[in-house]
Write an enzyme that holds these catalytic residues in place. Structure first.
Site, PDB file in Angstrom:
ATOM      1  N   GLU A   1     -15.528  30.634   2.344  1.00  0.00           N
ATOM      2  CA  GLU A   1     -14.935  29.628   3.228  1.00  0.00           C
ATOM      3  C   GLU A   1     -15.770  28.355   3.225  1.00  0.00           C
ATOM      4  O   GLU A   1     -16.923  28.371   3.637  1.00  0.00           O
ATOM      5  CB  GLU A   1     -14.832  30.133   4.664  1.00  0.00           C
ATOM      6  CG  GLU A   1     -14.213  29.085   5.597  1.00  0.00           C
ATOM      7  CD  GLU A   1     -14.190  29.483   7.063  1.00  0.00           C
ATOM      8  OE1 GLU A   1     -13.456  28.835   7.826  1.00  0.00           O
ATOM      9  OE2 GLU A   1     -14.910  30.421   7.442  1.00  0.00           O
TER      10      GLU A   1
ATOM     11  N   ASP B   1      -9.481  26.782   5.594  1.00  0.00           N
ATOM     12  CA  ASP B   1      -9.361  26.437   7.006  1.00  0.00           C
ATOM     13  C   ASP B   1      -8.786  25.020   7.109  1.00  0.00           C
ATOM     14  O   ASP B   1      -9.364  24.075   6.574  1.00  0.00           O
ATOM     15  CB  ASP B   1     -10.745  26.515   7.659  1.00  0.00           C
ATOM     16  CG  ASP B   1     -10.721  26.278   9.147  1.00  0.00           C
ATOM     17  OD1 ASP B   1     -10.335  25.170   9.567  1.00  0.00           O
ATOM     18  OD2 ASP B   1     -11.112  27.186   9.905  1.00  0.00           O
TER      19      ASP B   1
ATOM     20  N   GLU C   1      -8.153  30.268  14.496  1.00  0.00           N
ATOM     21  CA  GLU C   1      -9.556  30.000  14.787  1.00  0.00           C
ATOM     22  C   GLU C   1      -9.663  28.628  15.460  1.00  0.00           C
ATOM     23  O   GLU C   1     -10.129  27.662  14.876  1.00  0.00           O
ATOM     24  CB  GLU C   1     -10.407  30.039  13.508  1.00  0.00           C
ATOM     25  CG  GLU C   1     -11.899  30.004  13.789  1.00  0.00           C
ATOM     26  CD  GLU C   1     -12.740  29.943  12.529  1.00  0.00           C
ATOM     27  OE1 GLU C   1     -13.449  30.919  12.246  1.00  0.00           O
ATOM     28  OE2 GLU C   1     -12.681  28.904  11.827  1.00  0.00           O
TER      29      GLU C   1
END
Length: 270
Positions: A145, A180, A242
């Site tokens: 990530e 993300d 998130e």
């Protein structure tokens, strides 16, 4: 119709409760799964029982990431910590197998640009490859990530392009990208273009709005466009939620029904 199941990141959501209670709260709120980077405080058999009772799956977690109180965010890049990484890998994969997790994050680490050497990159690639080879017989994928400088200053993998370089260098089929949307926007990148550019590598996606990192729909990102783009590339995973709730978690969950309906309509215009 296309829709994406939602995974509650219980490091951000339902934090008003102790960890075990967050799982039941996520189920009650309508989430399909949960995730958290560091589940180890709850023994794997207990975690498996909590998931069974809630009828949820656990999407992804990370290998141990070092000393969080010292600002550590992974140890994968540090040559003098290879043995620690190897121990953490065995523990993490055993835990993942015990609770049915198929995605495990191997965090790189924090290191200012001025201190970075070729050996740090080489060590991270070596550790990713090692982790992938150990994970493959268990049906587990290792994920990378990228974390934006805005949110995690000096994180070694700060952009999707850099993550893709590491994934390709590791040269193992079960290494993929956790993309993300907040970090992508915070890095000044076009979210739609980034999804398309890295489509073959994406194994998991996180959503939070930008700026602010609050509930989807609270700021400037177009989640209808994000959903259409993910559908167009054939993404079949969950959306990991998130985000930082603007208030109490439950008070901000109206976006789920609103955006689920909108995403279904947006991804199926006919």
């Amino acid at each position: 119709m296309t829709s994406f199941p939602l995974s509650a990141h219980i490091g951000y959501l339902f934090t008003e409760r102790p960890m075990p209670e967050r799982i039941a709260a996520a189920a009650a709120a309508g989430f399909d799964a949960v995730e958290h980077p560091a589940p180890y405080a709850i023994p794997a058999p207990e975690m498996a029982a909590l998931l069974r009772r809630a009828r949820l799956t656990y999407t992804q977690f990370g290998l141990r990431s070092g000393d969080a109180s010292a600002g550590e965010k992974g140890i994968g890049i540090f040559p003098d910590r290879r043995e620690e990484f190897a121990r953490d890998l065995v523990e993490g994969l055993d835990y993942a197998e015990a609770i049915g997790v198929k995605l495990v994050h191997a965090m790189a680490g924090v290191l200012p640009e001025a201190g970075r050497l070729a050996e740090h990159w080489e060590c991270y690639v070596e550790n990713l490859a090692r982790a992938a080879r150990a994970a493959a017989p268990r049906g587990i994928t290792i994920i990378v990530e990228p974390m934006s400088a805005l949110a995690v200053p000096d994180y070694f993998i700060a952009t999707p392009d850099r993550a893709a370089e590491a994934i390709h260098a590791a040269a193992e089929p079960n290494v993929g990208l956790l993309l993300d949307m907040f970090h992508t926007a915070a890095a000044g990148l076009d979210v739609e273009a980034t999804i398309r550019a890295h489509a073959p590598l994406i194994r998991h996606a996180h959503v939070a709005d930008y700026p602010g990192r609050h509930e989807p729909g609270s700021a400037g990102l177009d989640f209808g466009l994000i959903a259409r783009t993910l559908a167009a590339i054939g993404y079949g995973g969950r959306l990991g939620c998130e985000y930082v709730p603007a208030g109490r978690t439950e008070d901000g969950l109206a976006w789920m029904n609103r955006h689920r309906a909108k995403w279904v309509n947006d991804t199926n215009p006919h």
